[in-house]
Design a protein around this motif. Structure first.
Motif, PDB file in Angstrom:
ATOM      1  N   THR A 182       0.926  -1.141  -0.032  1.00  0.00           N
ATOM      2  CA  THR A 182      -0.119  -0.107  -0.037  1.00  0.00           C
ATOM      3  C   THR A 182       0.847   1.202  -0.121  1.00  0.00           C
ATOM      4  N   HIS A 183       0.685   2.119  -0.881  1.00  0.00           N
ATOM      5  CA  HIS A 183       1.275   3.468  -1.106  1.00  0.00           C
ATOM      6  C   HIS A 183       2.658   3.206  -1.426  1.00  0.00           C
ATOM      7  N   LEU A 184       3.138   2.170  -1.850  1.00  0.00           N
ATOM      8  CA  LEU A 184       4.543   1.895  -2.482  1.00  0.00           C
ATOM      9  C   LEU A 184       4.411   2.162  -3.981  1.00  0.00           C
ATOM     10  N   ASP A 185       5.581   2.815  -4.469  1.00  0.00           N
ATOM     11  CA  ASP A 185       5.605   2.881  -6.281  1.00  0.00           C
ATOM     12  C   ASP A 185       5.973   1.497  -6.638  1.00  0.00           C
ATOM     13  N   ILE A 186       6.021   1.412  -7.824  1.00  0.00           N
ATOM     14  CA  ILE A 186       6.124   0.128  -8.456  1.00  0.00           C
ATOM     15  C   ILE A 186       8.012  -0.237  -8.249  1.00  0.00           C
ATOM     16  N   ALA A 187       8.803   0.746  -8.093  1.00  0.00           N
ATOM     17  CA  ALA A 187       9.997   0.402  -7.945  1.00  0.00           C
ATOM     18  C   ALA A 187      10.162  -0.101  -6.578  1.00  0.00           C
ATOM     19  N   ALA A 188       9.762   0.666  -5.352  1.00  0.00           N
ATOM     20  CA  ALA A 188       9.695   0.254  -4.118  1.00  0.00           C
ATOM     21  C   ALA A 188       9.202  -1.134  -3.671  1.00  0.00           C
ATOM     22  N   ARG A 189       8.232  -1.452  -4.436  1.00  0.00           N
ATOM     23  CA  ARG A 189       7.370  -2.676  -4.423  1.00  0.00           C
ATOM     24  C   ARG A 189       8.199  -4.040  -4.955  1.00  0.00           C
ATOM     25  N   GLU A 190       8.781  -3.763  -5.971  1.00  0.00           N
ATOM     26  CA  GLU A 190       9.775  -4.613  -6.473  1.00  0.00           C
ATOM     27  C   GLU A 190      11.070  -4.732  -5.688  1.00  0.00           C
ATOM     28  N   ALA A 191      11.596  -3.813  -5.129  1.00  0.00           N
ATOM     29  CA  ALA A 191      12.489  -3.908  -3.964  1.00  0.00           C
ATOM     30  C   ALA A 191      12.233  -4.806  -2.966  1.00  0.00           C
ATOM     31  N   LEU A 192      10.855  -4.371  -2.169  1.00  0.00           N
ATOM     32  CA  LEU A 192      10.601  -5.262  -1.218  1.00  0.00           C
ATOM     33  C   LEU A 192      10.061  -6.630  -1.601  1.00  0.00           C
ATOM     34  N   GLN A 193       9.654  -6.963  -2.787  1.00  0.00           N
ATOM     35  CA  GLN A 193       9.627  -8.317  -3.252  1.00  0.00           C
ATOM     36  C   GLN A 193      10.706  -9.277  -3.341  1.00  0.00           C
ATOM     37  N   GLU A 194      11.812  -8.462  -3.781  1.00  0.00           N
ATOM     38  CA  GLU A 194      12.876  -9.147  -4.017  1.00  0.00           C
ATOM     39  C   GLU A 194      13.639  -9.525  -2.633  1.00  0.00           C
ATOM     40  N   ALA A 195      13.572  -8.441  -1.666  1.00  0.00           N
ATOM     41  CA  ALA A 195      13.870  -8.511  -0.296  1.00  0.00           C
ATOM     42  C   ALA A 195      13.329  -9.660   0.387  1.00  0.00           C
ATOM     43  N   LEU A 196      11.936  -9.949   0.117  1.00  0.00           N
ATOM     44  CA  LEU A 196      11.391 -10.957   0.764  1.00  0.00           C
ATOM     45  C   LEU A 196      11.612 -12.282   0.158  1.00  0.00           C
ATOM     46  N   LYS A 197      11.968 -12.171  -1.133  1.00  0.00           N
ATOM     47  CA  LYS A 197      12.277 -13.535  -1.844  1.00  0.00           C
ATOM     48  C   LYS A 197      13.664 -14.241  -1.356  1.00  0.00           C
ATOM     49  N   ASN A 198      14.370 -13.253  -1.081  1.00  0.00           N
ATOM     50  CA  ASN A 198      15.971 -13.592  -0.304  1.00  0.00           C
ATOM     51  C   ASN A 198      15.886 -13.561   1.256  1.00  0.00           C
ATOM     52  N   TYR A 199      14.851 -13.391   1.963  1.00  0.00           N
ATOM     53  CA  TYR A 199      14.786 -13.371   3.105  1.00  0.00           C
ATOM     54  C   TYR A 199      14.854 -14.741   3.775  1.00  0.00           C
ATOM     55  N   GLN A 200      15.684 -15.114   4.755  1.00  0.00           N
ATOM     56  CA  GLN A 200      15.635 -16.700   5.209  1.00  0.00           C
ATOM     57  C   GLN A 200      14.708 -16.858   6.220  1.00  0.00           C
ATOM     58  N   GLY A 201      13.964 -15.796   6.588  1.00  0.00           N
ATOM     59  CA  GLY A 201      13.091 -16.124   7.642  1.00  0.00           C
ATOM     60  C   GLY A 201      11.626 -16.766   7.241  1.00  0.00           C
ATOM     61  N   THR A 202      10.647 -16.449   8.198  1.00  0.00           N
ATOM     62  CA  THR A 202       9.194 -16.907   7.845  1.00  0.00           C
ATOM     63  C   THR A 202       8.628 -15.739   7.672  1.00  0.00           C
ATOM     64  N   VAL A 203       7.544 -15.748   6.572  1.00  0.00           N
ATOM     65  CA  VAL A 203       6.876 -14.629   5.939  1.00  0.00           C
ATOM     66  C   VAL A 203       5.291 -15.224   5.946  1.00  0.00           C
ATOM     67  N   CYS A 204       4.513 -14.294   6.620  1.00  0.00           N
ATOM     68  CA  CYS A 204       3.108 -14.402   6.537  1.00  0.00           C
ATOM     69  C   CYS A 204       2.315 -13.263   6.308  1.00  0.00           C
ATOM     70  N   LEU A 205       1.850 -13.133   4.848  1.00  0.00           N
ATOM     71  CA  LEU A 205       1.276 -11.842   4.470  1.00  0.00           C
ATOM     72  C   LEU A 205      -0.086 -11.784   3.804  1.00  0.00           C
ATOM     73  N   VAL A 206      -0.861 -10.637   3.670  1.00  0.00           N
ATOM     74  CA  VAL A 206      -1.947 -10.564   2.847  1.00  0.00           C
ATOM     75  C   VAL A 206      -1.701  -9.499   1.986  1.00  0.00           C
ATOM     76  N   SER A 207      -2.178  -9.630   0.887  1.00  0.00           N
ATOM     77  CA  SER A 207      -1.984  -8.822  -0.249  1.00  0.00           C
ATOM     78  C   SER A 207      -2.889  -9.132  -1.320  1.00  0.00           C
ATOM     79  N   HIS A 208      -3.516  -7.967  -2.100  1.00  0.00           N
ATOM     80  CA  HIS A 208      -4.222  -8.132  -3.059  1.00  0.00           C
ATOM     81  C   HIS A 208      -3.606  -7.907  -4.508  1.00  0.00           C
ATOM     82  N   ASP A 209      -2.228  -7.618  -4.247  1.00  0.00           N
ATOM     83  CA  ASP A 209      -1.225  -7.449  -5.470  1.00  0.00           C
ATOM     84  C   ASP A 209      -0.730  -8.695  -6.000  1.00  0.00           C
ATOM     85  N   VAL A 210      -1.339  -9.250  -7.181  1.00  0.00           N
ATOM     86  CA  VAL A 210      -0.963 -10.417  -7.769  1.00  0.00           C
ATOM     87  C   VAL A 210       0.461 -10.715  -8.164  1.00  0.00           C
TER      88      VAL A 210
END
Length: 285
Positions: A182-210
């Motif tokens: 929410t409120h992130l521009d496309i570049a920030a969204r992609e940066a967060l997506q990449e960070a979560l992809k490489n994150y070694q921890g556990t993730v649980c999230l809600v999103s409507h962004d396909v």
């Protein structure tokens, strides 16, 4: 349900031009969190959640989808320990440290405080240095003078990134995110997506962004009225399976209500009558 999840259009201008670097998570046990027969009601009458059981293991990356009002945010709050369920139990695993990001957090930042103040205050009680605070801020796009910007002048995307920085000043190993793009521009969204992809921890999230779901989670939890189902595959796997189920449902419905013999005879009779009328018109002509 799938028509409620919208693809994101690319804006003409990208505002965020950096990477998001999530710190390594601290060690924890293999069983991160367990919910057993969890139900919740805010008013004692209407049940938002009913008999939900869920097991989250170390390294899971789980995306929660469903219509609005299905209890997705309520479930996240229970997972994060911010809400005690009306019924059932929540059991946190050994040395599990939740980090929770709610949609409304960005609107609650103190207007007069700087980004540096927000992260420094979040680390109160620890021995974190000012330099370390700046390093964390830099990891989320607040390098140099940007760390001294007051919250009241930050954009929506900057506020969201600051909230992430506040979480990671005390690194969690269970990251719980409610609509993080929410409120992130496309570049920030992609940066967060990449960070979560490489994150070694556990993730649980809600999103409507396909696209965000496609690139950041490995499993899908679907919430529908009266049911919660887990799909052990990414978003495309989930979409494929639900499409197959819908096709099978339609096929079964059609087979259970075939055209009756009398209807078939009536149709044939009507067709024959139409042909005879056409022949008579030809003869008159």
């Amino acid at each position: 349900m799938l028509d409620k999840i919208q693809d994101v259009d690319l804006p003409e201008e990208l505002h965020f031009h950096s990477q998001i670097r999530i710190p390594e998570p601290p060690h924890c046990g293999n069983e991160v969190l367990t919910l057993e027969h969890v139900s919740h009601s805010y008013d004692g009458t209407h049940w938002v959640l009913r008999d939900v059981s869920l097991s989250i293991m170390k390294g899971d990356k789980l995306g929660i989808v469903g219509y609005n009002g299905m209890g997705k945010s309520t479930l996240l709050k229970i997972i994060a320990g911010r809400l005690i369920p009306t019924e059932g139990t929540r059991r946190l695993g050994h040395k599990v440290i939740p980090g929770y990001q709610a949609q409304e957090f960005a609107e609650l930042l103190p207007a007069e405080e700087t980004a540096f103040d927000v992260v420094k205050n979040a680390a109160a009680g620890s021995e974190i240095t000012g330099q370390r605070v700046r390093e964390i801020l830099g990891a989320f796009g607040f390098s140099g003078e940007a760390a001294l910007k007051q919250c009241q002048v930050l954009s929506g995307g900057e506020k969201i990134r600051l909230c992430f920085a506040r979480i990671f000043v005390n690194p969690p190993n269970l990251l719980i995110l409610d609509e993080p793009t929410t409120h992130l521009d496309i570049a920030a969204r992609e940066a967060l997506q990449e960070a979560l992809k490489n994150y070694q921890g556990t993730v649980c999230l809600v999103s409507h962004d396909v696209e965000f779901l496609r690139g950041s989670v490995h499993e899908i939890l679907e919430m529908r009225p009266g049911s919660v189902r887990r799909f052990h595959g990414g978003f495309d796997y989930y979409r494929e399976k639900t499409a197959e189920e819908e096709a099978l449902r339609k096929q079964t419905a059609e087979s259970e209500h075939p055209l009756s013999h009398s209807d078939s005879t009536s149709v044939q009779s009507n067709n024959a009558g139409e042909l005879n009328q056409k022949e008579r018109r030809k003869e008159k002509a």
